[in-house]
Design an enzyme around this catalytic site. Structure first.
Site, short mmCIF file in Angstrom:
data_model
loop_
_atom_site.label_atom_id
_atom_site.label_comp_id
_atom_site.label_asym_id
_atom_site.label_seq_id
_atom_site.Cartn_x
_atom_site.Cartn_y
_atom_site.Cartn_z
N ASP A 8 0.88 -1.16 0.00
CA ASP A 8 0.00 0.00 0.00
C ASP A 8 0.92 1.21 0.00
O ASP A 8 1.48 1.57 1.03
CB ASP A 8 -0.89 -0.04 1.25
CG ASP A 8 -1.67 1.25 1.48
OD1 ASP A 8 -1.66 2.12 0.58
OD2 ASP A 8 -2.28 1.37 2.55
N LYS A 69 2.76 11.36 -3.52
CA LYS A 69 1.73 10.63 -4.28
C LYS A 69 0.77 11.60 -4.98
O LYS A 69 0.22 11.29 -6.03
CB LYS A 69 0.97 9.72 -3.32
CG LYS A 69 -0.03 8.80 -3.98
CD LYS A 69 -0.51 7.77 -2.98
CE LYS A 69 -1.64 6.94 -3.50
NZ LYS A 69 -2.04 5.91 -2.52
N GLU A 168 -7.15 0.47 -4.32
CA GLU A 168 -7.10 0.35 -2.86
C GLU A 168 -8.39 -0.20 -2.26
O GLU A 168 -8.35 -1.12 -1.45
CB GLU A 168 -6.75 1.71 -2.24
CG GLU A 168 -5.28 2.06 -2.46
CD GLU A 168 -4.95 3.53 -2.31
OE1 GLU A 168 -5.84 4.29 -1.86
OE2 GLU A 168 -3.83 3.92 -2.67
N ASP A 190 -12.80 5.11 1.96
CA ASP A 190 -11.35 5.24 2.19
C ASP A 190 -10.95 6.71 2.19
O ASP A 190 -10.89 7.35 1.14
CB ASP A 190 -10.62 4.47 1.08
CG ASP A 190 -9.11 4.54 1.22
OD1 ASP A 190 -8.61 5.26 2.11
OD2 ASP A 190 -8.41 3.87 0.42
#
Ligand code: AMP
Length: 629
Positions: A8, A69, A168, A190
């Protein structure tokens, strides 16, 4: 096959896991922690990654890179706003992408992510006593092609074979659903450090099917931190006339203090933020202190607008899956920011049920990635993973119409082929314009790329058979191929990172399509009316040209309408007028055909001649092709 890990690669923290004894297990790093901050620092010629990098951030604000990211696979223009509020230097690269500047060196987001991956893999290899070379890496469901490719490249730079890029939320439900027997509809919520993802999945009997996805790539825990930072800084400015956000070191300290306070407020009703020696008083040159109480309710007020942005994607995901909240059996929380009580409250209120809290929100994604890695290396059986496309994909056809090949929310991998033809005589090539979106007209959608298929022999309009294939692989990367069937000539494109699609754009495009539905329908109908008349005109013209036995007197009425049709098309006459001329053209054409019926056999012979007379030199390359009827 060698073992493969699941990673992850988070905005704030990263986690690595592996299948051990049939169970996904998190691997600790060399500091003994289960999560590793996705932070890289450069200091005195050395490189620091993870906790050690995070710890020295305050003293080395410009040399400490975090939340990279957010920049993966994006163009500079898209991230300018984020770049400008960053404590480290983010500049535009020569290729229009993003570069981080530290001292004399420049790094791409892929390189920095690769450093995080390397640390995770090296530490895990030590723990396992075995070198790790293969991995499954997760990305937010809303990552577009170029963001996925950038992630894959980061893996390559780190020396990894990236077996697959997995969404994810899909990974999360994989971890959650592994032991489940019955069928359930699961909503994965999420909210991490930088991104927000909602997915609805059908889980059961070893099959995971994504029904819909939605999200916001600009919403996460660090936005909560910035809300607190701004509140502190504004107050401080009012009192001392010093803007702490302008001093990179002070800003970094503010960010850390804000995050700490936020995390404390998940468990406590109030906390105190205290930052000694945060600045110098410009008037007296004395050191200034920042000390402020923050209550949970004040914090909730500060992040109120951000919290409201949670609602849209949840509603969109339900709408796209054609479900109501009562259809959702389980709500899974993923990401550190779901620990904020106000976030949990909104989720509970919106979905009418308490979220399931049996899974650790920080680890569940990596655990799911490890399971997927196990599936790919043969360690885990009986699981099929199905993801979906977030937006429709298609091609521009005559009249600037967007013709869809793959509808949004189609399960991937998917391959779809459709046959098209030319709209003009003597076209020896076509341009394939690949688009993504929900609107009827090409120009209102997102252009992903163009390529030409050229060099096939000139033929009358409607004769060439051009097969267009859209192929989305398991990583969500699109390959488009065009093939002219008579010659076998082929051209293709893999959608590269020249254009990117942010979540805002996805949202905007879906909303746009809804609000412009009527206008789009009209535009499409108009383009169709025009195309129909144009085809009729071409067909009629062919017939007249080929009817050598017909007299001028017989031809004249038809030629007149053909001219009228041409000028109506060129002058964009109203749809009703185009249809009227079409009707008249049809009537005149059938009258002409009746009158010249006797010469039918002669016409057939002439038709062959016309085809042979088509010029071989004439090059007509444009987007004028259309679905083959
Ligand atoms: P992730 O990307 O899933 O690692 O989430 C990281 C984000 O979660 C960061 O913004 C953290 O500040 C935030 N976070 C972690 N723990 C908590 C907590 N207990 N309360 C509120 N936010 C948290």
């Amino acid at each position: 096959m060698a073992k493969a890990v699941g990673i992850d690669l988070g905005t704030t923290n990263s986690v690595i896991a592996i299948m051990e004894g049939g169970e996904p297990t998190v691997l600790v790093n060399s500091e003994g922690n289960r999560t590793t901050p996705s932070v890289v620092a450069f200091k005195d010629g050395s490189r620091l990654v993870g906790q050690v990098a995070k710890r020295q951030a305050v003293l080395n604000a410009q040399g400490t890179l975090f939340e990279v990211k957010r920049y993966m696979g994006r163009t500079w223009e898209e991230v300018r706003e984020e770049a400008e509020r960053s404590p480290y230097d983010v500049v535009r690269g020569d290729d229009g992408g993003v570069r981080f500047v530290v001292g004399d060196d420049k790094y791409t987001p892929e390189q920095i992510s690769a450093m995080v991956l390397q640390k995770l893999v090296e530490d895990a290899s030590k723990t396992l006593g075995e070198k790790i070379t293969k991995a499954v890496i997760t990305v937010p469901a809303y990552f577009n092609n170029s963001q996925r490719e950038a992630t894959q490249n980061a893996g390559k730079i780190a020396g990894l074979e990236v077996l697959r890029i997995v969404n994810e939320p899909t990974a999360a439900s994989l971890a959650y659903g592994l032991d489940k027997k019955g069928n359930e509809t699961v909503l994965v919520f999420d909210l991490g450090g930088g991104t927000f993802d909602v997915s609805i999945l059908e889980v059961g009997d070893g099959v995971f099917e994504v029904r819909s996805t939605s999200g916001d790539t600009h919403l996460g825990g660090s936005d909560f931190d910035y809300a607190v930072v701004n509140w502190l800084a504004e107050d401080f400015k009012k009192e001392y006339n010093v803007d702490l956000r302008k001093d990179k070191q002070a800003l970094q300290r503010l960010i850390e203090a804000a995050e700490k306070a936020k995390i404390e407020l998940s468990g406590l009703p109030e906390t105190t933020i205290s930052l000694p020696f945060i600045a110098m008083d410009p008037a007296s040159n004395a050191p200034l202190y920042l000390e402020k109480k923050l209550t949970r309710s004040k914090f909730e007020e500060l992040i109120g607008k951000l919290l409201n942005r949670i609602r849209g994607p949840v509603e969109a995901a339900l709408r796209d899956a054609k479900l109501s909240k009562s259809d959702i059996d389980e709500v899974i929380l993923v990401g550190g920011s779901t620990r904020v009580p106000a976030v949990k409250k909104i989720v509970t209120e919106m979905l009418g049920k308490e979220p399931n809290q049996t899974v650790n929100p920080d680890e569940v994604v990596a655990l799911g990635a490890a399971i997927q890695a196990g599936v790919l290396t043969g360690d885990v059986d009986d699981i099929v993973l199905l993801d979906v496309t977030p937006l429709s994909l298609g091609v521009e056809t005559k009249g600037a119409v967007f013709t869809k090949l793959i509808e949004r929310n189609t399960t991937v991998p998917v391959r779809k082929t459709e046959t098209f033809t030319t709209a003009e005589h003597n076209q020896t090539g076509v341009e394939v314009h690949v688009l993504q979106g929900e609107r009827s007209m090409a120009s209102n959608n997102k252009s992903l790329g163009r390529f030409k298929l050229e060099g096939f022999p000139a033929m009358p309009a409607g004769v060439p058979q051009i097969e267009i294939t859209y192929d989305i692989d398991a990583n969500g990367i699109l390959h488009v191929t065009a093939k002219e069937k008579s010659t076998g000539k082929e051209a293709s494109i893999t959608i590269q990172n020249t254009t990117t699609l942010s979540d805002d754009e996805v949202e905007r495009m879906v909303k746009d399509a809804q609000s412009h539905a009527e206008e789009d329908r009209k535009a499409r109908e108009y383009a169709e009316a025009k195309n129909n008349l144009d085809s009729m005109r071409l067909q009629a013209k062919n017939i007249v040209d080929e009817a050598s036995g017909a007299t001028d007197e017989q031809k004249q009425p038809l030629l007149k309408v053909i001219d009228e049709a041409e000028s109506a098309i060129n002058s964009n006459a109203p749809k009703e007028r185009l249809e009227e001329i079409g009707k008249e053209l049809g009537e005149k054409l059938s009258a002409f055909q009746q009158a010249t019926a006797a010469a039918a056999s002669a016409e057939a012979a002439e038709a062959e001649q016309t085809e042979a007379a088509v010029s071989e030199d004439e090059e007509v390359i444009d987007a004028d092709f259309k679905p083959a009827s």
